[in-house]
Design an enzyme around this catalytic site. Structure first.
Site, PDB file in Angstrom:
ATOM      1  N   GLU A 324       0.751   2.284   9.792  1.00 25.59           N
ATOM      2  CA  GLU A 324       0.453   0.891   9.151  1.00 25.59           C
ATOM      3  C   GLU A 324      -0.146   1.204   7.861  1.00 25.59           C
ATOM      4  O   GLU A 324      -1.104   2.114   7.976  1.00 25.59           O
ATOM      5  CB  GLU A 324      -0.042  -0.131  10.117  1.00 25.59           C
ATOM      6  CG  GLU A 324      -0.436  -1.326   9.047  1.00 25.59           C
ATOM      7  CD  GLU A 324      -1.527  -2.395  10.181  1.00 25.59           C
ATOM      8  OE1 GLU A 324      -1.286  -2.454  11.386  1.00 25.59           O
ATOM      9  OE2 GLU A 324      -2.171  -2.874   9.667  1.00 25.59           O
ATOM     10  N   GLU A 329      -6.996  -5.867   2.074  1.00 28.69           N
ATOM     11  CA  GLU A 329      -7.430  -6.797   2.959  1.00 28.69           C
ATOM     12  C   GLU A 329      -8.509  -7.370   2.634  1.00 28.69           C
ATOM     13  O   GLU A 329      -9.555  -6.663   2.224  1.00 28.69           O
ATOM     14  CB  GLU A 329      -7.256  -6.416   4.624  1.00 28.69           C
ATOM     15  CG  GLU A 329      -6.087  -5.989   5.122  1.00 28.69           C
ATOM     16  CD  GLU A 329      -6.079  -5.787   6.453  1.00 28.69           C
ATOM     17  OE1 GLU A 329      -5.850  -6.469   7.447  1.00 28.69           O
ATOM     18  OE2 GLU A 329      -6.485  -4.501   6.789  1.00 28.69           O
TER      19      GLU A 329
END
Length: 445
Positions: A324, A329
């Site tokens: 990933e 974020e």
């Protein structure tokens, strides 16, 4: 004395007669008791490079027999009761190879010759053309028939002996890519075709060209469905998040995604005691392997928000094994602190070993900022507004620490609550909230 001499002469005359007598006096040859009659069909076999199995039919008067192969790439299984020999060939990944299957009964041997062709291959797997276009020859290695096709109208291809001739038209637009596929009945090989163009959008890093982008400047409010796919999942699907992801609209018609005034807006809101939001994937079926990926994003504010710009593998089987890539974020309770992370079996947040870096980005909530990532076979370099943040070098220890040699697709989403976004609770008074995206761009070399 005379009698003795006569007797000796008589014996001497008899010796030749004695020496010529015996079993070999019969001129008719006797049958060989070890001789076996056998017919094998086929007497020879040619296979493609693919793993395959074929059968040899045996006709023989032998009551007992066996068979064996000359090489370990062929598995030979004799079946006397069925009068067959089954031969299984492994896939050939190198040069053409030959061997034999031998029938054996007593002193009798009979062979079937086996040939396995080399796999289809092309001398070059990637071509680069100037914007003026032109043509190039690529040698095709294959001992058989093949054909070539192009994925785009601006590419044409033809056969010339053992070459495929690839011709590219002049390009008056942006950098573009296509594919030429060389096929046989059982195999195919691809040649990537890249062509420079008159690019208005430049990559901030040297050597990269724009291969895909969305500036969200199209007419209409909907995302381009050829590029984007909405996720549809109920709350609790991942990370104990509270939002329900829907395709474009909530049950009452409120939009979770909309393109207006040159930006994509991902909206998160409450409707009938449920929270709805958007999660969209760019080029989910193909993605990209390596390159520079960038987006310009304005983040929402409020405790409970969890916006993200990230990537997941196209050929996903399990997490975190397949990897990933989190380009950006942020969680609302930790205002203006943005993070970049990588997850794999060898580094994952669930046991505190993830590769991550958090930086303060003043005005991340409420203002546009640029988040980027350079990804090569050797390293990752992440950026915020052109400033380097997280760096991770391929340690060369295999897929456990580097599952990133595969295509990944871009994800934009706005989560509500969850293990991280809701770890300090959520403030529903902040709803509705919006994550706004000015563009997404993918560059490759």
């Amino acid at each position: 004395m005379k009698k003795i001499i006569n007797l000796m002469l008589l014996l001497i005359c008899a010796l030749p007669m004695i020496s010529c007598s015996g079993d070999n006096d019969d001129p008719t040859p006797k049958p060989d008791s070890d001789k076996t009659n056998v017919t094998l069909n086929p007497e020879s076999y040619t296979a493609t490079a693919q793993a395959t199995t074929f059968t040899i039919n045996v006709t023989t008067d032998a009551k007992e027999w066996t068979a064996y192969g000359s090489d370990d790439w062929m598995k030979v299984t004799p079946n006397a009761s069925a009068s067959t020999i089954t031969v299984a060939l492994t896939a050939n990944t190198s040069a053409e190879r030959t061997g034999t299957v031998t029938f054996k009964s007593g002193q009798t041997r009979k062979e079937v010759s086996v040939k396995q062709l080399a796999p289809l291959s092309v001398a070059e797997t990637s071509l680069y053309f100037q914007k003026e276009g032109g043509n190039k020859n690529v040698a095709v290695e294959y001992n058989g028939n093949w054909e070539a096709t192009a994925s785009e109208a601006w590419i044409t291809c033809s056969k010339s002996g053992k070459d495929v001739v690839i011709t590219v038209a002049a390009n008056e637009g942006n950098f573009r890519t296509g594919m030429v596929t060389v096929k046989t009945a059982d195999e195919e090989a691809t040649i990537e075709v890249k062509q420079e163009g008159n690019e208005e959008i430049q990559c901030p890093l040297e050597g990269y060209h724009l291969v895909w982008n969305d500036e969200f400047s199209q007419e209409g409010i909907d995302l381009n469905r050829q590029d984007w796919t909405h996720e549809v999942k109920n709350s609790g699907w991942v990370n104990h998040e509270l939002q329900n992801y829907v395709n474009t609209k909530s049950p009452k018609g409120a939009r979770v995604t909309e393109v207006t005034e040159g930006t994509l807006k991902i909206n998160c809101f409450k409707e009938d005691n449920k929270v709805y939001s958007g999660r969209v994937y760019a080029q989910v079926g193909t993605g990209w392997q390596y390159g520079y990926v960038e987006a310009k994003i304005k983040l929402p504010s409020g405790k409970g928000t969890w916006p993200a710009f990230w990537m997941m593998p196209v050929h996903f089987t399990s997490w975190p094994h397949d990897g990933e890539i989190d380009i950006m974020e942020e969680v609302g309770y930790h205002k203006d602190y943005v993070s970049s992370s990588l997850h794999a079996d060898g580094h994952v947040h669930s046991n505190g070993t993830q590769v991550t870096k958090e930086v303060y980005c003043k005005g991340a909530e409420g203002e546009f900022h640029v988040y980027g990532m350079e990804w090569t076979a050797d390293y990752f370099q992440f950026y915020v507004d052109g400033n380097k943040t997280l760096y991770y070098k391929n340690p060369g220890t295999g897929v456990r620490d580097w599952p990133y040699d595969a295509p990944f697709y871009v994800i934009l989403n706005l989560a509500w609550g969850g293990d991280w976004g809701g770890s300090q609770g959520v403030d529903e008074s902040k709803l509705p909230v919006t994550m706004e995206v000015e563009y997404v761009r993918v560059f490759q070399k």
